[in-house]
Enzyme design. Structure first.
Site, PDB file in Angstrom:
ATOM      1  N   GLY A   1      26.718 -32.538 100.301  1.00  0.00           N
ATOM      2  CA  GLY A   1      25.723 -32.817 101.336  1.00  0.00           C
ATOM      3  C   GLY A   1      24.699 -31.702 101.451  1.00  0.00           C
ATOM      4  O   GLY A   1      24.879 -30.611 100.922  1.00  0.00           O
TER       5      GLY A   1
ATOM      6  N   GLY B   1      30.448 -37.229  94.010  1.00  0.00           N
ATOM      7  CA  GLY B   1      31.107 -37.892  92.875  1.00  0.00           C
ATOM      8  C   GLY B   1      30.543 -37.419  91.550  1.00  0.00           C
ATOM      9  O   GLY B   1      29.777 -36.457  91.483  1.00  0.00           O
TER      10      GLY B   1
ATOM     11  N   ILE C   1      27.836 -26.963 105.839  1.00  0.00           N
ATOM     12  CA  ILE C   1      27.304 -26.979 107.193  1.00  0.00           C
ATOM     13  C   ILE C   1      28.455 -27.065 108.203  1.00  0.00           C
ATOM     14  O   ILE C   1      28.348 -26.597 109.325  1.00  0.00           O
ATOM     15  CB  ILE C   1      26.284 -28.123 107.355  1.00  0.00           C
ATOM     16  CG1 ILE C   1      25.405 -27.835 108.551  1.00  0.00           C
ATOM     17  CG2 ILE C   1      26.965 -29.455 107.464  1.00  0.00           C
ATOM     18  CD1 ILE C   1      24.183 -28.663 108.573  1.00  0.00           C
ATOM     19  N   ASP C   2      29.575 -27.640 107.767  1.00  0.00           N
ATOM     20  CA  ASP C   2      30.729 -27.770 108.672  1.00  0.00           C
ATOM     21  C   ASP C   2      31.470 -26.441 108.849  1.00  0.00           C
ATOM     22  O   ASP C   2      32.357 -26.350 109.679  1.00  0.00           O
ATOM     23  CB  ASP C   2      31.727 -28.799 108.124  1.00  0.00           C
ATOM     24  CG  ASP C   2      31.167 -30.209 108.135  1.00  0.00           C
ATOM     25  OD1 ASP C   2      30.061 -30.397 108.670  1.00  0.00           O
ATOM     26  OD2 ASP C   2      31.840 -31.117 107.610  1.00  0.00           O
TER      27      ASP C   2
ATOM     28  N   GLY D   1      30.721 -32.393 111.470  1.00  0.00           N
ATOM     29  CA  GLY D   1      32.022 -31.701 111.502  1.00  0.00           C
ATOM     30  C   GLY D   1      33.105 -32.716 111.233  1.00  0.00           C
ATOM     31  O   GLY D   1      33.631 -33.333 112.138  1.00  0.00           O
TER      32      GLY D   1
ATOM     33  N   GLU E   1      31.777 -35.254 114.723  1.00  0.00           N
ATOM     34  CA  GLU E   1      31.973 -36.580 114.101  1.00  0.00           C
ATOM     35  C   GLU E   1      33.431 -36.897 113.770  1.00  0.00           C
ATOM     36  O   GLU E   1      33.838 -38.047 113.772  1.00  0.00           O
ATOM     37  CB  GLU E   1      31.132 -36.702 112.825  1.00  0.00           C
ATOM     38  CG  GLU E   1      31.521 -35.719 111.744  1.00  0.00           C
ATOM     39  CD  GLU E   1      30.765 -35.932 110.438  1.00  0.00           C
ATOM     40  OE1 GLU E   1      30.546 -34.939 109.742  1.00  0.00           O
ATOM     41  OE2 GLU E   1      30.403 -37.073 110.135  1.00  0.00           O
TER      42      GLU E   1
ATOM     43  N   TYR F   1      21.573 -35.884 110.769  1.00  0.00           N
ATOM     44  CA  TYR F   1      20.847 -35.465 109.567  1.00  0.00           C
ATOM     45  C   TYR F   1      19.698 -34.522 109.884  1.00  0.00           C
ATOM     46  O   TYR F   1      19.237 -33.796 109.018  1.00  0.00           O
ATOM     47  CB  TYR F   1      20.376 -36.691 108.784  1.00  0.00           C
ATOM     48  CG  TYR F   1      21.551 -37.467 108.224  1.00  0.00           C
ATOM     49  CD1 TYR F   1      22.292 -36.943 107.169  1.00  0.00           C
ATOM     50  CD2 TYR F   1      21.953 -38.667 108.773  1.00  0.00           C
ATOM     51  CE1 TYR F   1      23.404 -37.610 106.672  1.00  0.00           C
ATOM     52  CE2 TYR F   1      23.061 -39.352 108.277  1.00  0.00           C
ATOM     53  CZ  TYR F   1      23.781 -38.813 107.226  1.00  0.00           C
ATOM     54  OH  TYR F   1      24.880 -39.470 106.750  1.00  0.00           O
TER      55      TYR F   1
HETATM   56  N1  LIG Z   1      38.957 -31.893  93.419  1.00  0.00           N
HETATM   57  C1  LIG Z   1      37.802 -31.953  92.791  1.00  0.00           C
HETATM   58  N2  LIG Z   1      37.730 -31.709  91.457  1.00  0.00           N
HETATM   59  C2  LIG Z   1      36.553 -31.771  90.806  1.00  0.00           C
HETATM   60  N3  LIG Z   1      35.382 -32.086  91.393  1.00  0.00           N
HETATM   61  C3  LIG Z   1      35.379 -32.346  92.709  1.00  0.00           C
HETATM   62  C4  LIG Z   1      36.582 -32.301  93.469  1.00  0.00           C
HETATM   63  N4  LIG Z   1      36.266 -32.623  94.760  1.00  0.00           N
HETATM   64  C5  LIG Z   1      34.933 -32.859  94.775  1.00  0.00           C
HETATM   65  N5  LIG Z   1      34.397 -32.685  93.555  1.00  0.00           N
HETATM   66  C6  LIG Z   1      32.991 -32.858  93.178  1.00  0.00           C
HETATM   67  O1  LIG Z   1      32.186 -31.929  93.901  1.00  0.00           O
HETATM   68  C7  LIG Z   1      30.957 -32.512  94.285  1.00  0.00           C
HETATM   69  C8  LIG Z   1      30.704 -32.320  95.745  1.00  0.00           C
HETATM   70  O2  LIG Z   1      31.844 -32.696  96.520  1.00  0.00           O
HETATM   71  P1  LIG Z   1      31.692 -33.234  98.013  1.00  0.00           P
HETATM   72  O3  LIG Z   1      33.033 -33.338  98.599  1.00  0.00           O
HETATM   73  O4  LIG Z   1      30.853 -34.466  98.005  1.00  0.00           O
HETATM   74  O5  LIG Z   1      30.790 -32.167  98.742  1.00  0.00           O
HETATM   75  P2  LIG Z   1      31.042 -30.655  99.135  1.00  0.00           P
HETATM   76  O6  LIG Z   1      31.073 -29.863  97.903  1.00  0.00           O
HETATM   77  O7  LIG Z   1      29.870 -30.331  99.974  1.00  0.00           O
HETATM   78  O8  LIG Z   1      32.340 -30.621  99.877  1.00  0.00           O
HETATM   79  C9  LIG Z   1      31.026 -33.966  93.870  1.00  0.00           C
HETATM   80  O9  LIG Z   1      30.211 -34.137  92.727  1.00  0.00           O
HETATM   81  C10 LIG Z   1      32.489 -34.230  93.585  1.00  0.00           C
HETATM   82  O10 LIG Z   1      32.691 -35.154  92.544  1.00  0.00           O
HETATM   83  O1  LIG Z   2      26.215 -38.917 104.757  1.00  0.00           O
HETATM   84  P1  LIG Z   2      26.613 -37.868 103.797  1.00  0.00           P
HETATM   85  O2  LIG Z   2      25.498 -37.379 102.957  1.00  0.00           O
HETATM   86  O3  LIG Z   2      27.814 -38.245 102.990  1.00  0.00           O
HETATM   87  O4  LIG Z   2      27.008 -36.597 104.633  1.00  0.00           O
HETATM   88  C1  LIG Z   2      27.867 -36.654 105.726  1.00  0.00           C
HETATM   89  C2  LIG Z   2      28.801 -35.494 105.675  1.00  0.00           C
HETATM   90  O5  LIG Z   2      28.181 -34.308 105.290  1.00  0.00           O
HETATM   91  C3  LIG Z   2      28.683 -33.226 106.039  1.00  0.00           C
HETATM   92  O6  LIG Z   2      27.671 -32.717 106.837  1.00  0.00           O
HETATM   93  C4  LIG Z   2      29.072 -32.066 105.173  1.00  0.00           C
HETATM   94  O7  LIG Z   2      29.907 -32.462 104.174  1.00  0.00           O
HETATM   95  P2  LIG Z   2      30.009 -31.627 102.825  1.00  0.00           P
HETATM   96  O8  LIG Z   2      30.011 -30.172 103.213  1.00  0.00           O
HETATM   97  O9  LIG Z   2      31.303 -32.080 102.249  1.00  0.00           O
HETATM   98  O10 LIG Z   2      28.858 -31.925 101.976  1.00  0.00           O
HETATM   99  C5  LIG Z   2      29.818 -33.792 106.870  1.00  0.00           C
HETATM  100  O11 LIG Z   2      29.900 -33.202 108.128  1.00  0.00           O
HETATM  101  C6  LIG Z   2      29.409 -35.215 106.972  1.00  0.00           C
HETATM  102  O12 LIG Z   2      30.488 -36.074 107.200  1.00  0.00           O
END
Ligand SMILES: Nc1ncnc2c1ncn2[C@@H]1O[C@H](COP(=O)(O)OP(=O)(O)O)[C@@H](O)[C@H]1O
Ligand SMILES: O=P(O)(O)OC[C@H]1O[C@](O)(COP(=O)(O)O)[C@@H](O)[C@@H]1O
Ligand SMILES: [Mg+2]
Length: 587
Positions: A195, A259, A313-314, A358, A413, A470
């Protein structure tokens, strides 16, 4: 002789570090007793292990430091425990290598432990080194000491007792005397994932400028659209000129996505493009992905530094003080809270409800509440609440409206999701990264409050619901976050140039450090409701804790037990308690 047994439910690198600390403590207090510590699971792991410990001589000068015989892995077969490193479901099967590098844990005197980060020379022998070009940089020539001392480290905990062991430390970030890349040789890549967060563009800008201006690196690629951009999208050449004013814009000029993390495809692309430094900016999911990339790069024996820069951000990433963009988000949330307050104040029995981000961690809601002082109730995922009956939310609303004529509620949230799912049936859906998609708790609670007071027919309320979700993350970073982003980016670059890899660059007690990936990905950072910070919030809003005293004690006990079992103490009192218990047993 007292025999001490310490059984870890799940063996992870933290367990080992804690064992080392405990052993050192017991030894210093009672030398004759230290052998009585019974390493239940460790014994079998150590005796089963055939690989030698990692000793990183080039980075450690002090002879008093020793790498412990801690060939522990995250599972007895050398692979990460998937339960503590969950992968997004649809991606799990696609991950390339087994994650099998060994944490580098170095112990020193008086319970000193360094949780060190990997280095390219750990797996590539005879790498040439070069003089750091910063030595000739006019900006740095005014600095008395250009370089960080090789033994500098930063303690994880700074509250200590007289007899506390020195505890866990992280390698201090900063420029080193020798670098492992020549400027012309570097092909850097930058990617942003997950995000949005204020400050992403500032980090990109400063990575590019640091590489160019400090190290003379001219080849920097931006990977577009997150992890999948490595193999499915275009790249962008980044220069100081074309990133010059991007820090004034929100979002990320590179685009982002959820993803699409397919380790082998990403590493193939890194290899094909000749990339040898990868800067990965993202949250907890992203850092897990970065860790997987590092393991695969290491398995292939590539001279490629993999560096994570934590974005959340969380504020749900552990170890670091806070993420960049967090302050900006809290500041922006004030605008929504102000609006809710103005609306609520202007109507009889006015209620303003503000939903903030959050998912599992209520830091934004907590800090925005503490900053604002207009909030009467803050609801976060970590603190369960209930609506009906004495001591419930409706009771509190009625009391507050009768006393003050209006009120403001801030809700994260992820708060009350169990209550929402009791009343709304929905499918258990996930986003592309495997994160659970949450129900809109803000809409739900607003409706519940309206229904309750309409049914009661006692207080005619006016409720205004504001969802600035957002808006608070799509803005540019404020001044202090800009400085933070700049330092983070510079530290990240110094580390990669010095040959470090497999680390997240992060601020610990106000010092820039390099933190091994496993410490960042092993757990999430949560508001601990038995800590003083939450008590401060409760006393500032005067809201009920939604726990009777028995419940609170159980909550505290449960939390402590859980943290001890996981080896994740967010509060040093837990460590002290644990250590003092061992100490008393030992005597
Ligand atoms: N356990 C994991 N192993 C490999 N890649 C991951 C894993 N979890 C998340 N990712 C990848 O990291 C990227 C961001 O993850 P996401 O959960 O959407 O956001 P954030 O990094 O902000 O928590 C995505 O492209 C996702 O496919
Ligand atoms: O609608 P989106 O882009 O999936 O983002 C929503 C999510 O992004 C966040 O702000 C932050 O999530 P990540 O740090 O995993 O990117 C969460 O608090 C919220 O649920
Ligand atoms: Mg996340």
């Amino acid at each position: 002789m007292t025999k001490i047994s310490f059984q870890f439910n799940r063996l992870n690198p933290r367990s080992t570090v804690r064992l080392l600390l405990l052993k050192d403590l017991v030894h210093s207090l009672h030398p004759s007793n230290s052998n009585s510590i019974n390493y239940i699971k460790m014994e079998s792991i150590i005796s089963n292990s055939s690989s030698p410990p990692i000793v990183n001589n080039h980075t450690l000068s002090s002879s008093s430091l020793k790498t412990n015989n801690n060939n522990h892995t995250n599972g007895s077969n050398g692979s990460f425990d998937p339960s503590s490193h969950p992968a997004p479901k649809e991606e799990a099967g696609k991950m390339g290598s087994s994650l099998n590098s060994k944490p580098k844990v170095v112990s020193g005197t008086a319970g000193y432990v360094l949780e060190d980060v990997p280095h390219l020379s750990d797996y590539i022998p005879n790498l040439p080194t070069y003089t750091n070009p910063l030595q000739d940089n006019p900006a740095y020539s005014v600095v008395k000491q250009y370089f960080v001392h090789v033994d500098d480290s930063v303690p994880e905990r700074i509250t200590v007792h007289k007899d506390s062991p020195r505890g866990v430390h992280f390698r201090r970030a900063g420029p080193r005397q020798r670098v492992y890349f020549e400027s012309d040789e570097v092909q850097a890549a930058i990617v942003t994932c997950g995000g949005l967060c204020p400050g992403l563009n500032t980090v990109i800008r400063e990575l590019v400028c640091s590489l160019y201006h400090m190290y003379g690196v001219k080849k920097v690629l931006g990977i577009e659209g997150g992890y999948k951009g490595f193999y499915a999208r275009n790249t962008k050449t980044l220069t100081p000129k074309n990133v010059n004013d991007i820090h004034k814009r929100g979002g990320t000029i590179l685009g982002t996505s959820r993803g699409g993390h397919v380790t082998t495809k990403i590493v193939d692309s890194i290899q094909d493009r000749g990339i040898n430094q990868v800067y990965i900016i993202g949250g907890d999911g992203t850092q897990r992905g970065a860790s997987a990339i590092f393991e695969e790069v290491r398995r292939r024996g590539l001279k490629v530094a993999i560096v994570g820069i934590p974005k959340t951000i969380d504020n749900d990433i552990p170890v670091i003080d806070k993420s960049f963009g967090f302050d900006t988000a809290v500041e922006e949330a004030q605008r929504a809270i102000n609006a809710a307050h103005v609306e609520a104040e202007s109507f009889e029995n006015g209620i303003g409800v503000v939903k903030l981000m959050g998912r599992y961690s209520g830091f934004i809601a907590m800090y925005a509440t503490l900053a604002s002082r207009d909030v009467d109730c803050c609801l976060i995922p970590e603190s369960p609440f209930y609506l009906e009956g004495p001591g419930g939310l409706f009771d509190y609303i009625e009391k507050t409206l009768k006393e003050n004529g209006h009120m403001v509620i801030v809700i994260a949230e992820g708060a009350g999701q169990e209550l929402v799912s009791e009343s709304i049936q929905s499918e258990n859906t996930q986003d592309a990264s495997g994160n659970k998609l949450l129900q809109d708790v803000g809409l739900w609670i607003s409706q519940k409050i309206k229904d309750h007071f309409t049914k009661q027919n006692t207080l005619p309320i006016t409720l205004k619901y504001i969802d600035p979700t957002y808006m608070i993350r799509a803005i540019p970073s404020n001044a202090s976050d800009n400085v933070y982003c700049t330092l983070l980016a510079q530290s990240a670059v110094h580390g990669a140039m010095a040959g470090y890899t497999g680390y997240t660059s992060g601020l610990v007690h106000g010092r820039q450090t390099y933190i091994p990936f496993y410490r960042i990905t092993e757990r999430q950072n949560h508001v601990v409701i038995t800590d003083r910070m939450w008590a401060r919030l409760l006393s500032s809003t005067n809201q009920p804790s939604f726990l009777n005293s028995k419940g609170a004690n159980e909550e505290k006990k449960g939390e402590e037990l859980k943290q001890l079992a996981d080896g994740n103490c967010s509060d040093e009192t837990l460590v002290n308690k644990e250590i003092s218990c061992i100490y008393h047993n030992a005597l």
